[in-house]
Write a protein that holds these residues in place. Structure first.
Motif, PDB file in Angstrom:
ATOM      1  N   MET A   1      -1.466  -1.142   8.649  1.00 15.25           N
ATOM      2  CA  MET A   1      -1.273  -0.453   7.390  1.00 15.25           C
ATOM      3  C   MET A   1      -0.337   0.719   7.637  1.00 15.25           C
ATOM      4  O   MET A   1      -0.507   1.474   8.584  1.00 15.25           O
ATOM      5  CB  MET A   1      -2.627   0.024   6.868  1.00 15.25           C
ATOM      6  CG  MET A   1      -2.548   0.797   5.579  1.00 15.25           C
ATOM      7  SD  MET A   1      -4.148   1.398   4.961  1.00 15.25           S
ATOM      8  CE  MET A   1      -5.059  -0.095   4.777  1.00 15.25           C
ATOM      9  N   SER A   2       0.622   0.861   6.771  1.00 12.16           N
ATOM     10  CA  SER A   2       1.567   1.967   6.937  1.00 12.16           C
ATOM     11  C   SER A   2       0.926   3.285   6.514  1.00 12.16           C
ATOM     12  O   SER A   2      -0.085   3.306   5.806  1.00 12.16           O
ATOM     13  CB  SER A   2       2.819   1.711   6.087  1.00 12.16           C
ATOM     14  OG  SER A   2       2.519   1.904   4.713  1.00 12.16           O
ATOM     15  N   ARG A   4       2.108   5.342   4.404  1.00 12.93           N
ATOM     16  CA  ARG A   4       2.217   5.432   2.938  1.00 12.93           C
ATOM     17  C   ARG A   4       1.080   4.665   2.249  1.00 12.93           C
ATOM     18  O   ARG A   4       0.460   5.168   1.318  1.00 12.93           O
ATOM     19  CB  ARG A   4       3.572   4.903   2.485  1.00 12.93           C
ATOM     20  CG  ARG A   4       3.767   4.955   0.979  1.00 12.93           C
ATOM     21  CD  ARG A   4       5.144   4.381   0.595  1.00 12.93           C
ATOM     22  NE  ARG A   4       5.281   4.267  -0.820  1.00 12.93           N
ATOM     23  CZ  ARG A   4       5.767   5.221  -1.608  1.00 12.93           C
ATOM     24  NH1 ARG A   4       6.172   6.360  -1.076  1.00 12.93           N
ATOM     25  NH2 ARG A   4       5.844   5.046  -2.905  1.00 12.93           N
ATOM     26  N   GLN A   5       0.796   3.457   2.722  1.00 10.43           N
ATOM     27  CA  GLN A   5      -0.292   2.678   2.143  1.00 10.43           C
ATOM     28  C   GLN A   5      -1.628   3.387   2.333  1.00 10.43           C
ATOM     29  O   GLN A   5      -2.461   3.414   1.426  1.00 10.43           O
ATOM     30  CB  GLN A   5      -0.342   1.289   2.791  1.00 10.43           C
ATOM     31  CG  GLN A   5       0.798   0.387   2.400  1.00 10.43           C
ATOM     32  CD  GLN A   5       0.837  -0.865   3.259  1.00 10.43           C
ATOM     33  OE1 GLN A   5       0.611  -0.809   4.472  1.00 10.43           O
ATOM     34  NE2 GLN A   5       1.119  -1.995   2.623  1.00 10.43           N
ATOM     35  N   HIS A   6      -1.823   3.946   3.508  1.00 12.69           N
ATOM     36  CA  HIS A   6      -3.061   4.664   3.789  1.00 12.69           C
ATOM     37  C   HIS A   6      -3.211   5.857   2.839  1.00 12.69           C
ATOM     38  O   HIS A   6      -4.282   6.092   2.274  1.00 12.69           O
ATOM     39  CB  HIS A   6      -3.067   5.134   5.242  1.00 12.69           C
ATOM     40  CG  HIS A   6      -4.405   5.542   5.741  1.00 12.69           C
ATOM     41  ND1 HIS A   6      -5.089   6.604   5.247  1.00 12.69           N
ATOM     42  CD2 HIS A   6      -5.194   5.005   6.697  1.00 12.69           C
ATOM     43  CE1 HIS A   6      -6.235   6.745   5.870  1.00 12.69           C
ATOM     44  NE2 HIS A   6      -6.322   5.779   6.757  1.00 12.69           N
ATOM     45  N   GLU A   8      -1.875   6.217  -0.117  1.00  8.56           N
ATOM     46  CA  GLU A   8      -2.115   5.725  -1.479  1.00  8.56           C
ATOM     47  C   GLU A   8      -3.577   5.327  -1.667  1.00  8.56           C
ATOM     48  O   GLU A   8      -4.173   5.602  -2.711  1.00  8.56           O
ATOM     49  CB  GLU A   8      -1.192   4.545  -1.782  1.00  8.56           C
ATOM     50  CG  GLU A   8       0.251   4.956  -1.985  1.00  8.56           C
ATOM     51  CD  GLU A   8       1.212   3.782  -2.096  1.00  8.56           C
ATOM     52  OE1 GLU A   8       0.774   2.610  -1.999  1.00  8.56           O
ATOM     53  OE2 GLU A   8       2.419   4.044  -2.278  1.00  8.56           O
ATOM     54  N   ILE A   9      -4.160   4.705  -0.661  1.00  3.40           N
ATOM     55  CA  ILE A   9      -5.573   4.324  -0.740  1.00  3.40           C
ATOM     56  C   ILE A   9      -6.447   5.571  -0.808  1.00  3.40           C
ATOM     57  O   ILE A   9      -7.411   5.629  -1.575  1.00  3.40           O
ATOM     58  CB  ILE A   9      -5.954   3.417   0.450  1.00  3.40           C
ATOM     59  CG1 ILE A   9      -5.322   2.049   0.256  1.00  3.40           C
ATOM     60  CG2 ILE A   9      -7.460   3.311   0.598  1.00  3.40           C
ATOM     61  CD1 ILE A   9      -5.428   1.153   1.457  1.00  3.40           C
TER      62      ILE A   9
END
Length: 100
Positions: A1-2, A4-6, A8-9
């Motif tokens: 997981m990038s 950025r994704q982390h 956002e979550i």
């Protein structure tokens, strides 16, 4: 997981938590938090601490919500690194249950 994704979550999780505010305000049983004080992956400029502070007004309105401990871990490592603080929070709740 990038990163950025982390991030956002994490933001989505805090938005969901905010949506729970009415439920938390009406909670009539004790709830203990173990708060991670470290910055999470992808966080910058104290974002995590700002999000954690969103609980303060709810805690002020409902004495059943208490921070049992604030630990140095981040949210990704709290269970692995600070399991003792989590266990102590569970013991606090168990003691309250026995008292009632």
């Amino acid at each position: 997981m990038s990163a950025r994704q982390h991030a956002e979550i994490n933001i989505e999780a805090h938005l969901l938590h905010a949506a729970l505010e009415p439920l938390l305000e009406g909670l009539t049983v004790p709830l203990r938090y173990v708060v991670a004080s470290g910055e999470g992956l992808g966080s910058e400029n104290d974002q995590q601490e700002q999000m954690r502070r969103t609980l303060d007004p709810v805690r002020a309105r409902n004495p059943n919500l208490t921070i049992s401990a604030k630990v140095a871990s981040d949210h990704g490592t709290i269970v692995r690194k600070d399991f003792r603080a989590i266990a102590e929070a569970a013991r606090e709740l168990a003691a309250l249950t026995r008292e009632s």
